[in-house]
Design a protein around this motif. Structure first.
Motif, PDB file in Angstrom:
ATOM      1  N   LEU A   2       0.824  -1.193   0.000  1.00 22.70           N
ATOM      2  CA  LEU A   2       0.000   0.000   0.000  1.00 22.70           C
ATOM      3  C   LEU A   2       0.860   1.245   0.000  1.00 22.70           C
ATOM      4  O   LEU A   2       2.023   1.223   0.383  1.00 22.70           O
ATOM      5  CB  LEU A   2      -0.912  -0.004   1.228  1.00 22.70           C
ATOM      6  N   ASN A   3       0.275   2.335  -0.405  1.00 22.30           N
ATOM      7  CA  ASN A   3       0.986   3.612  -0.494  1.00 22.30           C
ATOM      8  C   ASN A   3       1.089   4.239   0.887  1.00 22.30           C
ATOM      9  O   ASN A   3       0.293   5.066   1.287  1.00 22.30           O
ATOM     10  CB  ASN A   3       0.224   4.543  -1.447  1.00 22.30           C
ATOM     11  N   ILE A   4       2.124   3.810   1.657  1.00 17.64           N
ATOM     12  CA  ILE A   4       2.286   4.270   3.025  1.00 17.64           C
ATOM     13  C   ILE A   4       3.609   4.999   3.146  1.00 17.64           C
ATOM     14  O   ILE A   4       4.626   4.523   2.675  1.00 17.64           O
ATOM     15  CB  ILE A   4       2.256   3.075   4.007  1.00 17.64           C
ATOM     16  N   CYS A 485     -12.229   6.147  -6.273  1.00 18.10           N
ATOM     17  CA  CYS A 485     -12.209   6.247  -4.821  1.00 18.10           C
ATOM     18  C   CYS A 485     -10.788   6.351  -4.275  1.00 18.10           C
ATOM     19  O   CYS A 485      -9.829   5.870  -4.885  1.00 18.10           O
ATOM     20  CB  CYS A 485     -12.899   5.034  -4.188  1.00 18.10           C
ATOM     21  N   TYR A 486     -10.689   6.984  -3.119  1.00 17.88           N
ATOM     22  CA  TYR A 486      -9.407   7.064  -2.406  1.00 17.88           C
ATOM     23  C   TYR A 486      -9.703   6.968  -0.916  1.00 17.88           C
ATOM     24  O   TYR A 486     -10.671   7.564  -0.427  1.00 17.88           O
ATOM     25  CB  TYR A 486      -8.690   8.370  -2.710  1.00 17.88           C
ATOM     26  N   VAL A 487      -8.879   6.189  -0.197  1.00 13.81           N
ATOM     27  CA  VAL A 487      -9.111   5.934   1.220  1.00 13.81           C
ATOM     28  C   VAL A 487      -7.883   6.343   2.027  1.00 13.81           C
ATOM     29  O   VAL A 487      -6.760   5.941   1.701  1.00 13.81           O
ATOM     30  CB  VAL A 487      -9.407   4.445   1.490  1.00 13.81           C
ATOM     31  N   CYS A 507     -10.758  -5.272  -2.283  1.00 13.80           N
ATOM     32  CA  CYS A 507     -10.226  -4.986  -3.621  1.00 13.80           C
ATOM     33  C   CYS A 507      -9.847  -3.516  -3.829  1.00 13.80           C
ATOM     34  O   CYS A 507      -9.877  -3.021  -4.964  1.00 13.80           O
ATOM     35  CB  CYS A 507     -11.202  -5.436  -4.703  1.00 13.80           C
ATOM     36  N   PHE A 508      -9.510  -2.812  -2.755  1.00 15.34           N
ATOM     37  CA  PHE A 508      -8.923  -1.490  -2.927  1.00 15.34           C
ATOM     38  C   PHE A 508      -7.444  -1.677  -3.239  1.00 15.34           C
ATOM     39  O   PHE A 508      -6.731  -2.372  -2.511  1.00 15.34           O
ATOM     40  CB  PHE A 508      -9.096  -0.641  -1.666  1.00 15.34           C
ATOM     41  N   SER A 509      -6.980  -1.060  -4.307  1.00 11.59           N
ATOM     42  CA  SER A 509      -5.594  -1.235  -4.735  1.00 11.59           C
ATOM     43  C   SER A 509      -4.661  -0.337  -3.947  1.00 11.59           C
ATOM     44  O   SER A 509      -5.095   0.566  -3.219  1.00 11.59           O
ATOM     45  CB  SER A 509      -5.467  -0.913  -6.228  1.00 11.59           C
ATOM     46  N   GLU A 510      -3.354  -0.558  -4.111  1.00 12.22           N
ATOM     47  CA  GLU A 510      -2.375   0.266  -3.405  1.00 12.22           C
ATOM     48  C   GLU A 510      -2.448   1.721  -3.843  1.00 12.22           C
ATOM     49  O   GLU A 510      -2.180   2.630  -3.052  1.00 12.22           O
ATOM     50  CB  GLU A 510      -0.959  -0.266  -3.657  1.00 12.22           C
ATOM     51  N   GLU A 511      -2.840   1.980  -5.074  1.00 12.35           N
ATOM     52  CA  GLU A 511      -2.956   3.356  -5.556  1.00 12.35           C
ATOM     53  C   GLU A 511      -4.156   4.073  -4.952  1.00 12.35           C
ATOM     54  O   GLU A 511      -4.261   5.300  -5.028  1.00 12.35           O
ATOM     55  CB  GLU A 511      -3.074   3.394  -7.076  1.00 12.35           C
ATOM     56  N   CYS A 513      -5.085   3.810  -1.658  1.00 10.35           N
ATOM     57  CA  CYS A 513      -5.004   3.845  -0.196  1.00 10.35           C
ATOM     58  C   CYS A 513      -3.768   4.600   0.273  1.00 10.35           C
ATOM     59  O   CYS A 513      -2.703   4.519  -0.324  1.00 10.35           O
ATOM     60  CB  CYS A 513      -4.952   2.427   0.377  1.00 10.35           C
ATOM     61  N   HIS A 514      -3.954   5.316   1.361  1.00  8.66           N
ATOM     62  CA  HIS A 514      -2.831   5.968   2.038  1.00  8.66           C
ATOM     63  C   HIS A 514      -3.049   5.815   3.527  1.00  8.66           C
ATOM     64  O   HIS A 514      -4.121   6.146   4.042  1.00  8.66           O
ATOM     65  CB  HIS A 514      -2.747   7.452   1.681  1.00  8.66           C
ATOM     66  N   ALA A 515      -2.045   5.317   4.238  1.00  9.18           N
ATOM     67  CA  ALA A 515      -2.194   5.076   5.675  1.00  9.18           C
ATOM     68  C   ALA A 515      -1.175   5.860   6.468  1.00  9.18           C
ATOM     69  O   ALA A 515       0.022   5.743   6.237  1.00  9.18           O
ATOM     70  CB  ALA A 515      -2.058   3.582   5.978  1.00  9.18           C
TER      71      ALA A 515
END
Length: 518
Positions: A2-4, A485-487, A507-511, A513-515
């Protein structure tokens, strides 16, 4: 993956820590009673011999360092200095396993990945064995750009830059009463800004954050100036103009003398945090254990605080330098005025832990007293929000703080975002931060929605109950056909870890999501 962001926060119980990756985040361990940070500070000052050398400092060879690589005999090297970290094993929040990764070797790179901003010299000074006999830490190499026609002596040439035309440059001009410094970023600048300027005792430090890169102007100005600056930004063309008032009218023959890293362009993570003293001017209660601390920047400082960025607060507590990260919030959620990214004050929403080290100190700080504050830090980027139609913000407790500016940004500046939904997880009703403001915003802005989920609700609670799970997220994270969408996720470690796993299952992709991982 994920994009962290890659930088980690070590604060105990912090909900704003960041992990380098979804697979191998730095986890905190449960420490034994009597092994808190404050316990370590007191133990280190007890006068006990923590090095095993009875106060002697020695020169350490590579071969000697490698011999000390066991749990009960662990040395490591940080920036050319060798420390016996054996006594610190049981006090390390990341646990024994993390420290052992640097056992018997140069741990500088490992340290910088997690603790770049920590003053290890203060924390481990009683564990100092001595100096390495050979150079073990390599200095960061800055890219030095060609000098503009400013009357300055050109800095030493650095390595050639790829795509030279895309690099920032600067120039200056003057009137009898003012000096104007213009920076040309050669790209569009976010409306929240990207500039931090500090002017004190004739030293000008200007940093422009451009994605993961940092452009810096650092000068000892030619003549005396007033310690106040104004910054004007032409966002669409990427021009930044800084205006400084001269103390004495007249023409300058040069702008000043360049200092270290002047006119350089390099990765932000290669620059250490820069601190300035800010004054505590007010403290407002939010809940029974959380306050908004208002800090006033010095007169010579202008700081553009973009959404998703944090600052570090630093203080000397019982003789040891303690640093903690906090994410500034806007003054409120429902004001019709523009966001406070360019204000002269910082608003920090902070939960006070009675048994903590830093927050009790901050909570007891008298009005008018100073505390050291860094400039903007963090790797969060607004770029992924382009063309997003549905923004979902999942916050646990004070993990709400990064979401405040994201909410204001989405509603005021990103027209493509049709729905911004906050899923706010807390234990009890009394723990919900800014509930009235959130309810008012949801009532008056059809693009914003909020759902409260309580894990320990009272009998009278009629809202959602429980903890984060797949059924709840599947119900609330709607993905209409044709949407983008973006989470964003922020909260305690267990909350964030579980949420990331659930997002992947949904099924949310790494692009997407941001944690801000805790």
């Amino acid at each position: 993956m994920l994009n962290i962001p890659s930088q980690s926060f070590p604060a105990p119980s912090s909900q704003q820590r960041v992990s380098p990756s979804a697979q191998s985040g730095r986890n905190k361990v449960s420490l034994k009673p009597g092994h808190s940070l404050m316990d370590w500070i007191r133990f280190a000052k007890s006068g006990k011999d923590l090095t095993g050398l009875r106060g002697r400092l020695i020169e350490v060879t590579q071969d000697e360092l490698q011999k000390h690589n066991k749990r009960d005999d662990c040395w490591t090297c940080i920036r050319g200095m060798v420390y016996n970290v054996t006594p610190y094993m049981d006090y390390h929040p990341g646990g024994e396993e993390e420290l052992m990764k640097a056992a018997g070797i140069d741990g500088t790179d490992l340290f910088d990945q997690v603790h770049r901003w920590v003053n290890h010299e203060s924390m481990l000074k009683e564990c100092l064995v001595g100096r390495m006999t050979t150079k073990t830490a390599t200095a960061s190499k800055a890219i030095t750009l060609p000098s503009s026609s400013t009357g300055l002596t050109p800095p030493a040439a650095g390595p050639p830059l790829p795509n030279k035309d895309s690099q920032p440059r600067y120039d200056w001009f003057q009137t009898d009463a003012t000096v104007h410094l213009a920076v040309y970023a050669k790209r569009k600048i976010p409306s929240s800004g990207c500039v931090t300027v500090d002017l004190k005792a004739g030293i000008l430090r200007l940093e422009v954050l451009l994605g993961k890169l940092s452009y810096m102007i650092h000068l000892d100005l030619a003549r005396k100036v007033e310690e106040n600056v104004s910054v004007h930004t032409a966002f669409s063309v990427g021009k930044i103009q800084v205006t400084i008032n001269k103390q004495t009218r007249g023409k300058w023959t040069s702008l000043g003398q360049p200092l270290e890293f002047h006119n350089t362009f390099l990765c932000k993570k290669k620059r250490g945090p820069f601190y300035r003293d800010c004054r505590l001017v007010s403290k407002m209660e939010v809940t029974h254990n959380t306050h908004v601390f208002r800090l006033q920047l010095p007169g010579g400082t202008v700081m553009h605080m973009a959404a998703g960025k944090h600052v570090y607060l630093k203080a000397i507590i019982e003789g040891t330098e303690i640093v903690r990260p906090y994410t500034p919030v806007d003054q409120n959620l429902v004001s019709a005025s523009s966001p406070s990214a360019h204000e002269s004050d910082l608003y920090l929403m902070i939960k006070v832990y009675p048994d903590g080290v830093f927050t009790p100190y901050l909570n007891s700080l008298q009005m008018g007293k100073n505390i050291s504050v860094s400039g903007p830090e963090g790797t969060f980027s607004l770029r992924p929000l382009r063309d997003v139609t549905h923004l979902y913000l999942l916050a646990g407790g004070t993990g709400f703080t990064p979401m405040v500016r994201l909410i204001n940004l989405a509603l005021r500046e990103v027209d493509t975002i049709r729905t911004t939904k906050l899923l706010f997880f807390n234990k009890q009703e009394k723990d919900i931060l800014w509930r009235c403001q959130l309810d008012d915003l949801a009532a008056f802005n059809e693009r914003f929605q909020v759902e409260y989920i309580l894990s320990e609700p009272s009998a009278s609670w009629t809202g959602r109950k429980g903890r984060v799970d797949e059924i709840l997220l599947n119900d609330l994270l709607v993905r209409p056909e044709g949407s983008k969408c973006y989470v964003c996720v922020c909260g305690p470690s267990a909350f964030t870890e579980q949420t990331l796993g659930l997002l992947k299952q949904l099924c949310f992709s790494e692009e997407e999501c941001h944690a801000f991982k805790g």
